[in-house]
Design a protein around this motif. Structure first.
Motif, PDB file in Angstrom:
ATOM      1  N   UNK A  27     -20.767  -1.743   5.857  1.00  0.00           N
ATOM      2  CA  UNK A  27     -19.516  -1.296   6.459  1.00  0.00           C
ATOM      3  C   UNK A  27     -18.478  -2.410   6.349  1.00  0.00           C
ATOM      4  N   UNK A  28     -17.340  -2.103   5.768  1.00  0.00           N
ATOM      5  CA  UNK A  28     -16.274  -3.098   5.691  1.00  0.00           C
ATOM      6  C   UNK A  28     -15.532  -3.207   7.016  1.00  0.00           C
ATOM      7  N   UNK A  29     -15.122  -4.411   7.351  1.00  0.00           N
ATOM      8  CA  UNK A  29     -14.136  -4.621   8.404  1.00  0.00           C
ATOM      9  C   UNK A  29     -12.783  -4.825   7.712  1.00  0.00           C
ATOM     10  N   UNK A  30     -11.665  -4.742   8.426  1.00  0.00           N
ATOM     11  CA  UNK A  30     -10.342  -4.806   7.794  1.00  0.00           C
ATOM     12  C   UNK A  30     -10.127  -6.059   6.959  1.00  0.00           C
ATOM     13  N   UNK A  31      -9.293  -5.923   5.926  1.00  0.00           N
ATOM     14  CA  UNK A  31      -9.156  -6.972   4.915  1.00  0.00           C
ATOM     15  C   UNK A  31      -8.137  -8.054   5.256  1.00  0.00           C
ATOM     16  N   UNK A  32      -7.952  -8.314   6.544  1.00  0.00           N
ATOM     17  CA  UNK A  32      -7.132  -9.455   6.936  1.00  0.00           C
ATOM     18  C   UNK A  32      -7.890 -10.739   6.588  1.00  0.00           C
ATOM     19  N   UNK A  33      -7.209 -11.683   5.950  1.00  0.00           N
ATOM     20  CA  UNK A  33      -7.877 -12.929   5.572  1.00  0.00           C
ATOM     21  C   UNK A  33      -6.845 -14.040   5.428  1.00  0.00           C
ATOM     22  N   UNK A  50      -2.624  -0.048   7.856  1.00  0.00           N
ATOM     23  CA  UNK A  50      -3.143   0.047   9.219  1.00  0.00           C
ATOM     24  C   UNK A  50      -3.388   1.486   9.651  1.00  0.00           C
ATOM     25  N   UNK A  51      -2.572   2.417   9.151  1.00  0.00           N
ATOM     26  CA  UNK A  51      -2.705   3.810   9.554  1.00  0.00           C
ATOM     27  C   UNK A  51      -4.007   4.428   9.046  1.00  0.00           C
ATOM     28  N   UNK A  52      -4.531   3.900   7.948  1.00  0.00           N
ATOM     29  CA  UNK A  52      -5.741   4.480   7.345  1.00  0.00           C
ATOM     30  C   UNK A  52      -7.025   3.795   7.780  1.00  0.00           C
ATOM     31  N   UNK A  53      -6.921   2.644   8.441  1.00  0.00           N
ATOM     32  CA  UNK A  53      -8.121   1.907   8.825  1.00  0.00           C
ATOM     33  C   UNK A  53      -9.020   2.737   9.733  1.00  0.00           C
ATOM     34  N   UNK A 287     -16.000   1.900   3.026  1.00  0.00           N
ATOM     35  CA  UNK A 287     -14.856   0.990   2.964  1.00  0.00           C
ATOM     36  C   UNK A 287     -14.114   0.968   4.303  1.00  0.00           C
ATOM     37  N   UNK A 288     -13.173   0.040   4.412  1.00  0.00           N
ATOM     38  CA  UNK A 288     -12.395  -0.090   5.647  1.00  0.00           C
ATOM     39  C   UNK A 288     -11.594   1.182   5.949  1.00  0.00           C
ATOM     40  N   UNK A 289     -11.372   2.010   4.927  1.00  0.00           N
ATOM     41  CA  UNK A 289     -10.618   3.248   5.123  1.00  0.00           C
ATOM     42  C   UNK A 289     -11.524   4.473   5.260  1.00  0.00           C
ATOM     43  N   UNK A 290     -12.834   4.255   5.284  1.00  0.00           N
ATOM     44  CA  UNK A 290     -13.760   5.358   5.522  1.00  0.00           C
ATOM     45  C   UNK A 290     -14.311   6.027   4.290  1.00  0.00           C
ATOM     46  N   UNK A 291     -13.910   5.597   3.094  1.00  0.00           N
ATOM     47  CA  UNK A 291     -14.475   6.180   1.872  1.00  0.00           C
ATOM     48  C   UNK A 291     -15.939   5.770   1.734  1.00  0.00           C
ATOM     49  N   UNK A 292     -16.781   6.702   1.318  1.00  0.00           N
ATOM     50  CA  UNK A 292     -18.212   6.463   1.177  1.00  0.00           C
ATOM     51  C   UNK A 292     -18.546   6.302  -0.307  1.00  0.00           C
TER      52      UNK A 292
END
Length: 317
Positions: A27-33, A50-53, A287-292
């Motif tokens: 599971x990805x967490x958001x891509x802030x880095x 942010x709207x899709x996270x 992914x962080x946006x929910x794609x499998x």
């Protein structure tokens, strides 16, 4: 000479029997880095929609579905840095949920945001930490997490990361007795890198890999090393090694392990010193946006999105 069986030398979640069932999930967490690695598979630190996270509730829903399907292993690669302040609350809450669900987690992290207080909590949670380590040389490490082409020059990361490694060793993350007693693992600390060099050898960690490997073996740390993933910025970065150079590096590591540590393992096209990745028959990636996806490298194969597709449906699709 000992024939190595890999139980401590790879990420938790590998080496599964092919049962036809889902057994592991990433599971990805958001891509802030805050770093700027030119080889980042997720283009971390760039634009985040942010709207899709996925929300925390949505992620926990996915975790619960996975547990109901029988999995006992999560990976959190983080599309960015999972313990960056903007991500920390979410990440720690998910780790606490994993403790409740009795699921062990492989958490990938840059390491620099792990304080003593956080290290104490992580030690009690069902997690192994896979810490970025392209080189133990702090100055060279800073070069690997910088990207001059985007005017992103990072200073001080390598030093902070080295401090974190020593902190985690002190806390017992690589203490075999502590790890076995708490979670049945021989180690809960890994150093993670790819073998990288430019064509003109202006930036390279090939001569540093052996030092990282020895440090891992001497301290009961998992050595997690492979090639650059050709995804995200990793597609266009200039750090991919030539096949022969890559092979020679692995052969040198193999020789060190045989002669200095009494371990014998075959060379594969996957993890250095470990087995070929077997996730293709027991794994899904969200992914962080929910794609499998089938796995981290299968960006062109989308099995659905968690907002309208269950894990069960995606697995059997």
């Amino acid at each position: 000479m000992t024939e190595i069986t890999y139980p401590w030398a790879i990420q938790h979640g590998l080496q599964r029997k092919n049962t036809g069932k889902l057994q592991s999930l990433w599971l990805e967490t958001p891509s802030y880095c805050n770093l700027a690695c030119s080889y980042c598979f997720a283009c971390g630190g760039e634009t985040v929609d942010k709207e899709r996270l996925m929300t925390q509730a949505e992620i926990i829903g996915v975790m619960t579905q996975a547990k109901e399907m029988g999995i006992d292993s999560f990976g959190m690669p983080g599309a960015g840095e999972p313990l960056l302040p903007v991500n920390k609350e979410l990440t720690v809450s998910l780790l606490r949920k994993c403790r409740e669900l009795e699921i062990f987690v492989a958490l990938f992290t840059t390491g620099e945001f792990i304080t003593e207080e956080l290290a104490d909590e992580l030690l009690d949670l069902p997690v192994e930490l896979l810490v970025k380590c392209n080189s133990l040389d702090p100055n060279l490490q800073d070069r690997f997490v910088s990207d001059p082409s985007r005017n992103r020059i990072i200073h001080g990361y390598g030093y902070k990361r080295n401090q974190t490694i020593q902190l985690l060793l002190t806390k017992g993350f690589a203490n075999k007795d502590v790890c076995r007693k708490m979670f049945g693992r021989k180690s809960r600390l890994a150093l993670v890198t790819s073998i990288m060099t430019t064509n003109d050898h202006g930036l390279s960690n090939i001569s540093d890999i052996e030092d990282v490997f020895r440090f891992c073996r001497q301290n009961n740390i998992i050595f997690d090393c492979d090639s650059i993933l050709k995804r995200g910025r990793g597609v266009t970065c200039k750090l991919h090694t030539e096949d022969e150079e890559y092979k020679n590096t692995i052969v040198n590591i193999q020789k060190i392990d045989q002669e200095e540590f009494g371990n014998n393992w075959p060379i594969t096209q996957s993890y250095v010193g470990g087995p070929i990745c077997d996730r293709y028959h027991h794994h899904l990636y969200v992914t962080q946006y929910g794609d499998i996806l089938p796995c981290i490298g299968s960006t062109g194969v989308v099995l659905g999105n968690i907002r309208h597709t269950t894990l069960e449906e995606a697995w059997h699709s």
